[in-house]
Enzyme design. Structure first.
Site, PDB file in Angstrom:
ATOM      1  N   HIS A  12       0.484   2.841  11.801  1.00  0.00           N
ATOM      2  CA  HIS A  12       1.348   3.974  11.472  1.00  0.00           C
ATOM      3  C   HIS A  12       1.587   4.848  12.698  1.00  0.00           C
ATOM      4  O   HIS A  12       0.707   5.019  13.536  1.00  0.00           O
ATOM      5  CB  HIS A  12       0.656   4.807  10.381  1.00  0.00           C
ATOM      6  CG  HIS A  12       1.514   5.849   9.752  1.00  0.00           C
ATOM      7  ND1 HIS A  12       1.002   7.013   9.213  1.00  0.00           N
ATOM      8  CD2 HIS A  12       2.858   5.910   9.567  1.00  0.00           C
ATOM      9  CE1 HIS A  12       1.986   7.734   8.706  1.00  0.00           C
ATOM     10  NE2 HIS A  12       3.118   7.091   8.914  1.00  0.00           N
ATOM     11  N   HIS A  19       0.872  -1.175   0.000  1.00  0.00           N
ATOM     12  CA  HIS A  19       0.000   0.000   0.000  1.00  0.00           C
ATOM     13  C   HIS A  19       0.909   1.224   0.000  1.00  0.00           C
ATOM     14  O   HIS A  19       1.641   1.458   0.958  1.00  0.00           O
ATOM     15  CB  HIS A  19      -0.880  -0.016   1.256  1.00  0.00           C
ATOM     16  CG  HIS A  19      -1.947   1.040   1.278  1.00  0.00           C
ATOM     17  ND1 HIS A  19      -1.662   2.389   1.232  1.00  0.00           N
ATOM     18  CD2 HIS A  19      -3.301   0.953   1.357  1.00  0.00           C
ATOM     19  CE1 HIS A  19      -2.787   3.080   1.280  1.00  0.00           C
ATOM     20  NE2 HIS A  19      -3.795   2.232   1.352  1.00  0.00           N
ATOM     21  N   HIS A  47      -1.762   4.667  15.260  1.00  0.00           N
ATOM     22  CA  HIS A  47      -3.112   4.530  14.718  1.00  0.00           C
ATOM     23  C   HIS A  47      -3.078   3.519  13.582  1.00  0.00           C
ATOM     24  O   HIS A  47      -2.025   3.040  13.179  1.00  0.00           O
ATOM     25  CB  HIS A  47      -3.658   5.873  14.240  1.00  0.00           C
ATOM     26  CG  HIS A  47      -2.797   6.568  13.231  1.00  0.00           C
ATOM     27  ND1 HIS A  47      -1.684   7.301  13.579  1.00  0.00           N
ATOM     28  CD2 HIS A  47      -2.865   6.640  11.876  1.00  0.00           C
ATOM     29  CE1 HIS A  47      -1.111   7.800  12.496  1.00  0.00           C
ATOM     30  NE2 HIS A  47      -1.804   7.401  11.443  1.00  0.00           N
TER      31      HIS A  47
END
Length: 450
Positions: free
Chosen positions: A347, A304, A383
């Site tokens: 992240h 991603h 998060h």
């Protein structure tokens, strides 16, 4: 007394003047033939008895590629109004983000909010603002403020401008008919509008109510990002940005002009409509953009990519490659990466991220993050996807592409800490249990099995 009105304030139907295509072009537009002076900006006598007024959004000496200004030809200069008076008791808007009663110490917790409720009393676009967070200082022309709005009344006989920054408006519910000095923008959810610093405007609500987000940029003007190896096309294409044609009204009466300066609201009596610009030329003007036209880039092999591939607009800082503000969207898109965890990964970020949701479901959060809501993940706050999303994405068949549809999320990402206001930390809309969405993440580690 009311004379011929070319543009009505009741906004009973969509605008008819149309738009000019392009981003920060040198536009030239007139509502009356010959209203633009020929081959000069400030003639001794402007056509039709108009006044010439330069409207500057950057320093006179800014490099030509960054210089933004327009010349307006109007019935009366902008200086014609009574003195401003401070609107007393007005503390729902914040523009200075140092420690204060309005800005308490910033917690490192992940924060999430439900949508603002619609007001119980008649409330227009300006009165419906509340500041949720921000950084920097409007007085220093650095940083930003992030506001939410909820309104149920059109602005009547009232006009507004912000001297603090340019306004990036993201509607979530309800259309906005925005009349400005330089023309009209009709904006609906899935579109954005940008109102430059200083532009006077009024907002009508054709659907009776509206809710959304505003990022007020105190610093360098928003611009399109460089594309690098992507090439000459992609992301937000310049031709899809729309700037209004000139249209005007010649209307007199008892009106109110509201100014926002250093986070405080000021009011002045004005005896005419400021929407009296008959012609203008230049590159400092309001515009809108349809987020559904964004040309989404993604991986067609594995992994991603970083969310910078979703960048729509940026406000650059004085450090190359580090933006003061990035406006990023997460639109409908195909995911085709093989042997890859396809949602946004876990992240921690040196930048700070304020997210909103216009429509649908965000692909990293199965529930709890709803349209009109917001979240804040500040510098180095961990998060990522919630437990349900992680389990599902870890077991899908990645040999087949899947489409993330029926969604439109966005993010205001800033280089400096985003400080929530006291309102944001005390409001009933703050979800006290947001942290629980990660508590269900299981331990899968087994040193005996790869």
């Amino acid at each position: 007394m009311e004379r011929t009105t070319i543009m009505t304030l009741d906004f009973s139907k969509p605008g008819e003047a149309g738009y000019q295509s392009g981003f920060a072009n040198e536009f030239a537009t007139e509502a009356l033939p010959g209203a633009l002076p020929h081959a000069r900006n400030s003639p001794q006598r402007a056509p039709y008895g108009l006044y010439a007024e330069q409207f500057s959004g950057t320093a006179f000496t800014a490099p030509r590629g960054h210089n933004r200004r327009s010349w307006l030809y109007r019935i009366r200069p902008a200086a014609v109004h009574r003195p401003f008076e401070l609107v007393s008791g007005e503390r729902r808007i914040v523009a200075e983000f140092g420690d204060s009663d309005d800005v308490p110490p910033t917690p490192p917790n992940q924060l999430r909010w439900d949508p603002l409720p619609m007001p119980a009393q008649p409330t227009d676009f300006v009165d419906g603002w509340v500041t949720m967070a921000g950084n920097g200082s409007a007085a220093a022309m650095s940083g930003c403020a992030i506001h939410l709005y909820a309104a149920n009344r059109s602005m009547r006989e009232r006009f507004f401008y912000s001297a603090d920054g340019e306004l990036l408006i993201v509607p979530q519910e309800g259309r906005l008919f925005i009349m400005t000095e330089l023309g009209r923008l009709d904006v609906e959810p899935f579109e954005i509008a940008v109102i430059p610093r200083g532009v006077r405007f009024a907002v009508a609500l054709p659907d009776g109510r509206a809710r959304g987000y505003v990022c007020e940029n105190f610093g360098a003007l928003l611009r399109l990002p460089d594309l690098g190896p992507i090439g000459s096309n992609g992301l937000a294409n310049p031709r899809d940005f729309l700037t209004p044609h000139a249209s005007y009204e010649d209307r007199e009466g008892a009106f109110e002009l509201v100014a926002k300066l250093n986070g405080r609201l000021w009011r002045a009596d004005i005896d005419h409509s400021p929407f009296d610009v008959v012609a203008w030329h230049g590159n400092y003007a309001p515009y809108k953009y349809d987020l559904r036209h964004f040309n989404t880039i993604g991986s067609i092999s594995y992994d991603h990519p970083d969310p910078s591939i979703f960048l729509v607009l940026q406000s650059q800082s004085d450090t190359p490659g580090v933006d003061a503000i990035d406006f990023v969207i997460f639109p409908p898109r195909w995911l085709a990466a093989e042997d890859t965890f396809r949602p946004p990964w876990f992240h921690r970020n040196v930048a700070s991220e304020f997210m909103g949701l216009v429509h649908g479901v965000y692909d990293a959060k199965a529930e709890g993050f709803v349209p009109g809501g917001a979240s804040l993940h500040n510098c180095m706050s961990g998060h990522g996807p919630d437990a349900d999303t992680f389990e599902k994405a870890s077991s899908i068949d990645t040999s087949k592409p899947n489409k993330v549809g029926d969604t439109m999320a966005f993010m205001f990402e800033t280089r400096t800490l985003i400080r929530p206001t006291r309102f944001a930390l005390d409001t009933a809309q703050l979800q006290a249990n947001y942290f629980e969405c990660w508590q269900g993440l299981k331990k899968h580690f087994n040193p005996e099995q790869r």
